[in-house]
Design a protein around this motif. Sequence first.
Motif, mmCIF file in Angstrom:
data_model
loop_
_atom_site.group_PDB
_atom_site.id
_atom_site.type_symbol
_atom_site.label_atom_id
_atom_site.label_comp_id
_atom_site.label_asym_id
_atom_site.label_seq_id
_atom_site.Cartn_x
_atom_site.Cartn_y
_atom_site.Cartn_z
ATOM 1 N N ALA A 109 -4.559 -3.401 2.581
ATOM 2 C CA ALA A 109 -3.309 -2.663 2.783
ATOM 3 C C ALA A 109 -3.525 -1.170 2.964
ATOM 4 C CB ALA A 109 -2.377 -2.908 1.591
ATOM 5 N N ARG A 110 -4.577 -0.625 2.341
ATOM 6 C CA ARG A 110 -4.739 0.825 2.337
ATOM 7 C C ARG A 110 -5.874 1.332 3.233
ATOM 8 N NH1 ARG A 110 -0.372 0.608 0.421
ATOM 9 N NH2 ARG A 110 0.364 1.430 -1.584
ATOM 10 N N THR A 129 -7.740 -0.712 5.783
ATOM 11 C CA THR A 129 -8.007 -1.404 7.045
ATOM 12 C C THR A 129 -6.700 -1.741 7.731
ATOM 13 O OG1 THR A 129 -8.002 -3.616 6.067
ATOM 14 C CG2 THR A 129 -10.114 -2.442 6.122
ATOM 15 N N ARG A 130 -6.775 -1.969 9.026
ATOM 16 C CA ARG A 130 -5.623 -2.418 9.806
ATOM 17 C C ARG A 130 -6.075 -3.513 10.766
ATOM 18 N NH1 ARG A 130 -3.487 -0.085 6.394
ATOM 19 N NH2 ARG A 130 -1.819 1.468 6.462
ATOM 20 N N SER A 131 -6.897 -4.417 10.272
ATOM 21 C CA SER A 131 -7.463 -5.467 11.112
ATOM 22 C C SER A 131 -6.763 -6.796 10.842
ATOM 23 C CB SER A 131 -8.968 -5.607 10.841
ATOM 24 O OG SER A 131 -9.495 -6.710 11.521
ATOM 25 N N LYS A 132 -6.153 -7.361 11.871
ATOM 26 C CA LYS A 132 -5.531 -8.671 11.726
ATOM 27 C C LYS A 132 -6.569 -9.763 11.516
ATOM 28 C CE LYS A 132 -1.408 -7.556 14.456
ATOM 29 N NZ LYS A 132 -0.580 -7.933 15.626
ATOM 30 N N ASP A 151 -7.395 -9.753 7.879
ATOM 31 C CA ASP A 151 -6.268 -10.351 7.164
ATOM 32 C C ASP A 151 -6.341 -11.873 7.217
ATOM 33 O OD1 ASP A 151 -5.309 -7.901 6.531
ATOM 34 O OD2 ASP A 151 -3.743 -7.850 8.049
ATOM 35 N N THR A 171 3.495 -3.735 -0.499
ATOM 36 C CA THR A 171 4.412 -3.385 0.585
ATOM 37 C C THR A 171 5.583 -2.552 0.082
ATOM 38 O OG1 THR A 171 3.811 -5.428 1.727
ATOM 39 C CG2 THR A 171 5.827 -4.327 2.444
#
Length: 261
Positions: free
Chosen positions: A86-87, A89-92, A95, A150
């Motif tokens: 959540a803080r 990485t932004r990799s789907k 996930d 979230t």
Amino acid sequence: MRRPRLLYVPFWATFVFLYLPIVVLVAMSFNAGESAYTFEGFSLKWYGALVEDEQVMTGLVNTLIVAVGSTVLATVLGTLLAVGLARYTRSKLLDALALMPAVLPDLVIAIGLLLFFVMVKQTLGLHSVILSHALFSMAFVAAVVRTRLTGADTSLEEASRDLGAGPLATFLRITLPQLTPGIVAGALLAFTLSLDEFVIAFFTIGAADPTLPIVIYSMIRFGVDPKINALAAILLLVSFTAVIAGQRLTRIGERGSRAQD
């Protein structure tokens, strides 16, 4: 406008289909007779017989050891995994990989873990089941904690860093207290999953240390012993209590986030 009553028929039929067998099982756990299928009067003797059964008590102790150990590991690793996803990485793809143990069939995970332990020449026992259950439950803990993240207030974390606090201090003093309801809910879920899990334990445990689900399986292969009904009723009570407590803690956390907003 009133809804047609016929619409409620499939709704209640589904509930009856799901919970009637459970009600029957619990009722038969208080059966005074020797048969597991015929109710002959009210009695608590089968609950007392469980305490006197050495095999059942050994399985219970092993199950609690596995459940507590795997819950601690899954909670720590799952929380860190949720915070990282959540803080930082932004990799789907990450996930999806993180949550994959929650989606894959238990049989696939069990066979893969067994092959891994054999490949690294690791003996099987309670320690292997603890590691296996932790891997399986970690995905559920991460999902619960990430849901809590979230709704967390990131401005407090930013203020902490602006005031000179490091990442570790910010996590321990700001992030972790906000995540506590979600962490506890995830831990309860992990404990419940480990308590009832059979397939992974069956493939990754040694012959000398059976868990309670494996003991139950060995007892019902040649017929249902009335003690099984009492044992199943106790497991249901523990599972329902943990799930309800987890839901309550999640709701409390959501209300706290709304109040802060």
